[in-house]
Design a protein around this motif. Sequence first.
Motif, short mmCIF file in Angstrom:
data_model
loop_
_atom_site.label_atom_id
_atom_site.label_comp_id
_atom_site.label_asym_id
_atom_site.label_seq_id
_atom_site.Cartn_x
_atom_site.Cartn_y
_atom_site.Cartn_z
N HIS A 39 0.84 -1.19 0.00
CA HIS A 39 0.00 0.00 0.00
C HIS A 39 0.88 1.25 0.00
O HIS A 39 1.88 1.32 0.72
CB HIS A 39 -0.91 0.00 1.23
CG HIS A 39 -2.01 0.99 1.15
ND1 HIS A 39 -1.83 2.31 1.45
CD2 HIS A 39 -3.31 0.85 0.77
CE1 HIS A 39 -2.95 2.96 1.27
NE2 HIS A 39 -3.88 2.09 0.86
N PRO A 40 0.54 2.26 -0.82
CA PRO A 40 1.37 3.47 -0.92
C PRO A 40 1.59 4.19 0.43
O PRO A 40 2.68 4.70 0.68
CB PRO A 40 0.59 4.36 -1.88
CG PRO A 40 -0.24 3.43 -2.68
CD PRO A 40 -0.56 2.28 -1.79
N MET A 41 0.58 4.21 1.28
CA MET A 41 0.76 4.89 2.58
C MET A 41 1.77 4.15 3.45
O MET A 41 2.58 4.78 4.14
CB MET A 41 -0.58 5.00 3.31
CG MET A 41 -1.51 6.04 2.70
SD MET A 41 -3.06 6.17 3.58
CE MET A 41 -2.53 6.89 5.10
N GLN A 43 4.21 2.26 2.29
CA GLN A 43 5.51 2.49 1.67
C GLN A 43 6.07 3.87 2.06
O GLN A 43 7.25 4.01 2.34
CB GLN A 43 5.39 2.40 0.14
CG GLN A 43 5.11 1.01 -0.36
CD GLN A 43 6.28 0.09 -0.13
OE1 GLN A 43 7.43 0.46 -0.31
NE2 GLN A 43 5.99 -1.13 0.28
N GLY A 44 5.20 4.88 2.06
CA GLY A 44 5.63 6.22 2.45
C GLY A 44 6.10 6.27 3.90
O GLY A 44 7.13 6.86 4.21
N ALA A 45 5.33 5.64 4.78
CA ALA A 45 5.71 5.62 6.20
C ALA A 45 7.03 4.87 6.39
O ALA A 45 7.87 5.28 7.20
CB ALA A 45 4.61 4.96 7.02
N GLY A 47 9.43 4.67 4.22
CA GLY A 47 10.49 5.55 3.73
C GLY A 47 10.87 6.60 4.76
O GLY A 47 12.05 6.89 4.98
N VAL A 48 9.87 7.19 5.40
CA VAL A 48 10.12 8.19 6.44
C VAL A 48 10.87 7.55 7.60
O VAL A 48 11.85 8.12 8.12
CB VAL A 48 8.79 8.82 6.92
CG1 VAL A 48 9.01 9.66 8.17
CG2 VAL A 48 8.16 9.65 5.82
N ARG A 50 12.79 4.89 7.53
CA ARG A 50 14.17 4.59 7.10
C ARG A 50 15.04 5.84 7.15
O ARG A 50 16.19 5.80 7.58
CB ARG A 50 14.17 4.01 5.68
CG ARG A 50 14.04 2.53 5.65
CD ARG A 50 14.30 2.01 4.23
NE ARG A 50 13.22 1.12 3.89
CZ ARG A 50 12.18 1.39 3.10
NH1 ARG A 50 12.09 2.53 2.49
NH2 ARG A 50 11.24 0.50 2.89
#
Length: 60
Positions: A39-41, A43-45, A47-48, A50
């Motif tokens: 899910h894109p959300m 993946q975004g979380a 990334g943040v 990391r």
Amino acid sequence: MDAMKKFLLGAGLGYILGAKAGRGRYEQLVRTYRRVVDHPMVQGAAGVARAKISEKVRRR
């Protein structure tokens, strides 16, 4: 030694419960896991998270 007994007990229970649930339930869990992870959300979380971890590691 006590921690090892707890681990083995948990692993044994997981195996038994998983065997009773069957392959269909396993496949359902895997599909749900992959849907959530992709899910894109999420993946975004990730990334943040990391980036923040990387920043903290560089400071040391």
